[in-house]
Write an enzyme that holds these catalytic residues in place. Structure first.
Site, PDB file in Angstrom:
ATOM      1  N   ASP A  23      -6.747  -0.095  -9.591  1.00 52.43           N
ATOM      2  CA  ASP A  23      -7.590  -1.139  -8.140  1.00 52.43           C
ATOM      3  C   ASP A  23      -8.661  -0.437  -8.606  1.00 52.43           C
ATOM      4  OD1 ASP A  23      -8.416   0.093  -5.528  1.00 52.43           O
ATOM      5  OD2 ASP A  23      -9.496   1.504  -6.919  1.00 52.43           O
ATOM      6  N   ASP A  30     -12.665  -0.277  -7.501  1.00 51.07           N
ATOM      7  CA  ASP A  30     -13.419  -0.012  -6.677  1.00 51.07           C
ATOM      8  C   ASP A  30     -13.476   1.480  -7.424  1.00 51.07           C
ATOM      9  OD1 ASP A  30     -15.605  -1.628  -5.919  1.00 51.07           O
ATOM     10  OD2 ASP A  30     -13.702  -2.343  -4.181  1.00 51.07           O
ATOM     11  N   ASN A  65     -11.282  10.800   2.843  1.00 52.87           N
ATOM     12  CA  ASN A  65     -11.208  10.667   2.015  1.00 52.87           C
ATOM     13  C   ASN A  65     -11.698  10.399   0.320  1.00 52.87           C
ATOM     14  OD1 ASN A  65      -8.706  11.494   1.514  1.00 52.87           O
ATOM     15  ND2 ASN A  65      -7.726   9.953   2.929  1.00 52.87           N
ATOM     16  N   THR A  99      -7.112  -5.862  -5.670  1.00 49.63           N
ATOM     17  CA  THR A  99      -8.387  -4.750  -5.107  1.00 49.63           C
ATOM     18  C   THR A  99      -8.195  -5.734  -3.164  1.00 49.63           C
ATOM     19  OG1 THR A  99     -11.127  -4.267  -5.114  1.00 49.63           O
ATOM     20  CG2 THR A  99      -9.859  -6.870  -6.111  1.00 49.63           C
ATOM     21  N   ASN A 100      -8.891  -4.487  -3.296  1.00 48.56           N
ATOM     22  CA  ASN A 100      -9.234  -4.899  -1.286  1.00 48.56           C
ATOM     23  C   ASN A 100     -10.335  -5.768  -1.235  1.00 48.56           C
ATOM     24  OD1 ASN A 100      -7.214  -3.756  -0.544  1.00 48.56           O
ATOM     25  ND2 ASN A 100      -8.302  -1.752   0.271  1.00 48.56           N
ATOM     26  N   SER A 101     -11.503  -5.702  -2.382  1.00 50.13           N
ATOM     27  CA  SER A 101     -13.112  -6.778  -2.512  1.00 50.13           C
ATOM     28  C   SER A 101     -12.187  -7.701  -2.297  1.00 50.13           C
ATOM     29  CB  SER A 101     -13.634  -6.048  -3.335  1.00 50.13           C
ATOM     30  OG  SER A 101     -14.257  -4.765  -3.595  1.00 50.13           O
ATOM     31  N   LYS A 129      -5.177  -2.996   1.292  1.00 51.22           N
ATOM     32  CA  LYS A 129      -4.115  -1.814   0.838  1.00 51.22           C
ATOM     33  C   LYS A 129      -5.147  -0.802   2.281  1.00 51.22           C
ATOM     34  CE  LYS A 129      -5.889  -1.594  -3.809  1.00 51.22           C
ATOM     35  NZ  LYS A 129      -6.678  -0.905  -4.279  1.00 51.22           N
ATOM     36  N   GLN A 179      -2.533  17.191  -2.352  1.00 51.83           N
ATOM     37  CA  GLN A 179      -2.561  15.933  -2.092  1.00 51.83           C
ATOM     38  C   GLN A 179      -1.980  14.793  -3.463  1.00 51.83           C
ATOM     39  OE1 GLN A 179      -3.532  13.579   1.154  1.00 51.83           O
ATOM     40  NE2 GLN A 179      -1.882  13.299   2.050  1.00 51.83           N
TER      41      GLN A 179
HETATM   42  N1  U5P Z   1     -14.248  -0.591   1.774  1.00 50.69           N
HETATM   43  C1  U5P Z   1     -14.920  -1.148   3.351  1.00 50.69           C
HETATM   44  N2  U5P Z   1     -15.295   0.062   4.405  1.00 50.69           N
HETATM   45  C2  U5P Z   1     -15.336   0.983   3.985  1.00 50.69           C
HETATM   46  C3  U5P Z   1     -15.025   1.352   2.505  1.00 50.69           C
HETATM   47  C4  U5P Z   1     -14.393   0.706   2.058  1.00 50.69           C
HETATM   48  O1  U5P Z   1     -14.289  -2.258   3.529  1.00 50.69           O
HETATM   49  O2  U5P Z   1     -15.420   2.375   4.956  1.00 50.69           O
HETATM   50  C5  U5P Z   1     -14.571  -2.067   0.907  1.00 50.69           C
HETATM   51  C6  U5P Z   1     -14.874  -2.093  -0.454  1.00 50.69           C
HETATM   52  O3  U5P Z   1     -16.446  -2.671  -0.110  1.00 50.69           O
HETATM   53  C7  U5P Z   1     -14.700  -2.835  -1.175  1.00 50.69           C
HETATM   54  C8  U5P Z   1     -12.904  -2.219  -0.451  1.00 50.69           C
HETATM   55  O4  U5P Z   1     -14.705  -3.984  -1.453  1.00 50.69           O
HETATM   56  O5  U5P Z   1     -13.101  -1.694   0.768  1.00 50.69           O
HETATM   57  C9  U5P Z   1     -12.539  -1.109  -1.750  1.00 50.69           C
HETATM   58  O6  U5P Z   1     -11.664  -1.879  -2.583  1.00 50.69           O
HETATM   59  P1  U5P Z   1     -10.961  -1.682  -4.163  1.00 50.69           P
HETATM   60  O7  U5P Z   1     -10.889   0.094  -3.989  1.00 50.69           O
HETATM   61  O8  U5P Z   1      -9.641  -1.856  -3.033  1.00 50.69           O
HETATM   62  O9  U5P Z   1     -11.107  -2.067  -4.790  1.00 50.69           O
END
Ligand code: U5P
Length: 530
Positions: free
Chosen positions: A51, A53, A152, A248-250, A287, A448
């Site tokens: 991952d 962030d 979390n 990554t979700n970014s 994710k 957990q």
């Molecule tokens: N993110 C959100 N909302 C949240 C917390 C995180 O959109 O409440 C975004 C962060 O800015 C980041 C991604 O771009 O989720 C987390 O990515 P990663 O941990 O999968 O790399």
């Protein structure tokens, strides 16, 4: 570097644990260690998934959270909340990760592994035990309840503190009248649920449309830890023939900026593009949806950031960036099966629980707070010893009593002492105590971690302290009847209880059974996760 085996040079008594086991003394510094819940043989890992962030990119605390908090208060004022909110100041000593927010009563709850409430706080007011009992019968709450939101991730820290600030503001401001489930001003009722929804939406907005990412990218040195050992780790993984995968979700633009910053060391390692450290890069992964149905897998045009049309059917090429997709599709294209993959992430739900439960991936949880947790654990040994002493004195009071006892012993003074030590211990971590415990009781987060993280550490860089053939072995897990009974305690045959069920007819019977049972092929087989 060591040969990887723990060196047992001496033993020290495990004083703050009900277990009478002795602790091994390990060769690695505690801050460099990786801790083990389930056996894992690194030799078997062919894919290292990461991952980004808070796993590869560790944000600096408290400066990053404080910046997030400032953006959040500005956003809340923009959507109509009082301008007084701009006076809120982030206090890093208050929030701890893993709290549950109760949307009905507006409380932050610290909960143990079974749902028993350890701490309940309304705004900044800690509720007394009888108040908790009134709101939550038996001081118990179940996570299945949709009224609860689990805070979390480390991204939730500013939000946790903001929820406390908002509720404290409304509760202490005379212009607002209070109800059990919210506050009223003029003719407007604001339920705690709607306040929570506004705060949650504001945080998401900051991440997707607000200035959080641009502020971070404008000052990466201020907000993100950079370590020249990261390129070494990624290269070493590939040198042993395993593949590196970033999920990554970014989005692409942010990932590109962060990874360039993290992997760019021209003086040390020459000029090298960050993608050259990866066999596969997936951005916008969404994710935990990625581990279930996922989304369409597309290719990112790195010049324009535009996404390709239609499903990308493969193959996956190193140097290309993919957007979305699903674990199933990406695994198929990579040729990865469940137990080949070690996934390293910081999100206990989105990264670890889902990848383990749905895909059977091996899991490595990064817990940046572990550094401070270990520091308190070692520096406050005296407090932990006190806790053990008081708990043992409490059990001593009951030691010689049995069912003929009619008089109830007075435990009030000792219980008071116990509460004082637990409080002092909690305060050593911060206002809301440790991420993992309150006194001797473990939090829901801790349970957990035990359940879903095969291994865990403060940083991914701790992998550098182990050889890639290392076999992580879990410490023996004892049940209370094993942890509190010495092997020699039941040797006195006369004091043995009546045996209600016997599973062997004789010693000869045991030998006969042993000969029928095949020997375990390897230790790892015996300890690995099902
Ligand atoms: N993110 C959100 N909302 C949240 C917390 C995180 O959109 O409440 C975004 C962060 O800015 C980041 C991604 O771009 O989720 C987390 O990515 P990663 O941990 O999968 O790399």
């Amino acid at each position: 570097m060591s040969n990887g085996e723990p060196i047992i040079s001496s033993t020290i008594p495990n004083t703050h644990n009900t277990s009478n086991q002795n602790l091994k003394v390990f060769k690695r510094d505690p801050q460099h260690r990786i801790f083990v819940n389930r056996g894992l043989h690194l030799d078997k890992i062919k894919f290292y998934g990461f991952d980004m962030d808070y796993t590869l990119a560790v944000y600096k605390s408290p400066v990053y959270e404080s910046m997030g908090f400032d953006h959040l208060k500005a956003r809340l004022v923009d959507i109509g909340y009082p301008t007084d909110f701009l006076r809120f100041e982030f206090d890093p000593a208050f929030p701890v990760r893993g709290l549950w927010f109760d949307k009905i009563y507006g409380n932050l709850l610290k909960v143990d592994s079974h749902g028993n409430i350890l701490v309940c706080i309304h705004g900044f007011r800690f509720l007394k035990p009888h108040e908790v009992q009134e709101l939550y019968p038996n001081k118990y709450i179940q996570l299945e309840d949709s009224r609860l939101y689990v805070l979390n991730t480390l991204f939730n820290i500013p939000e946790t503190y903001m929820l406390a600030c908002i509720i404290n503001y409304f509760e202490t401001n005379k212009e607002y009248s209070k109800t059990k489930t919210g506050v009223t001003y003029s003719n407007i009722h604001m339920s705690f649920k709607s306040i929570f929804q506004d705060a949650r939406a504001a945080v998401d907005w900051l991440h997707s449309h607000g200035d959080l990412k641009s502020s971070t990218m404008a000052n990466l040195e201020k907000y993100v830890h950079k370590d020249d050992r990261l390129p070494i780790l990624l290269d070493r993984i590939r040198q042993i023939g395993a593949k590196t995968v970033l999920i990554t979700n970014s989005g692409y633009e942010y990932t590109d900026k962060i990874m360039t910053y993290l992997l760019d060391f021209p003086e040390k390692y020459g000029s090298r593009h960050w993608t050259s450290y990866w066999d596969c890069v997936v951005v916008d992964a969404m994710k935990p949806l990625f581990f279930e149905d996922g989304t369409i897998l597309r290719v990112v045009d790195t010049e324009t950031g535009a996404l390709s049309i239609g499903h990308h059917l493969g193959p996956l090429k190193s140097g290309e960036i993919y957007s979305g997709g699903s674990c199933e599709v990406v695994s198929r294209l990579l040729g990865a099966k469940g137990s080949d993959v070690l996934y390293v992430g910081d999100h206990i739900f989105g990264d670890i629980l889902k990848s383990k439960k749905i895909r059977g991936w091996r899991t490595f949880l990064i817990i940046p707070e572990l550094t401070t947790e270990l520091q308190v654990w070692t520096e406050k040994k005296q407090l932990f010893d006190n806790l053990t002493r008081i708990e043992s004195a409490l059990s001593d009071i009951y030691k010689h009593l049995d069912s003929s006892t009619l008089e109830r012993p007075d435990t009030s003074i000792i219980s008071q002492k116990l509460r004082a030590v637990v409080h002092e211990l909690d305060m050593s971590y911060g206002m809301l105590g440790s991420l993992f415990r309150s006194g001797s009781r473990q939090t829901f987060f801790a349970s957990q971690v035990r359940r879903y993280a095969d291994i865990y550490a403060a940083s991914i860089l701790n992998l550098l302290h182990y050889p890639f053939c290392y076999m992580f072995r879990a410490p023996a897990m004892l049940m209370p009847h094993e942890a509190t009974v010495d092997h020699y305690s039941v040797n006195d045959v006369d004091s043995m209880p009546i045996v209600f069920r016997s599973r062997s007819s004789s010693d000869a019977g045991c030998d006969a059974l042993a000969s029928k049972r095949p020997r375990e092929k390897s230790t790892e087989q015996a300890v690995s996760w099902p």
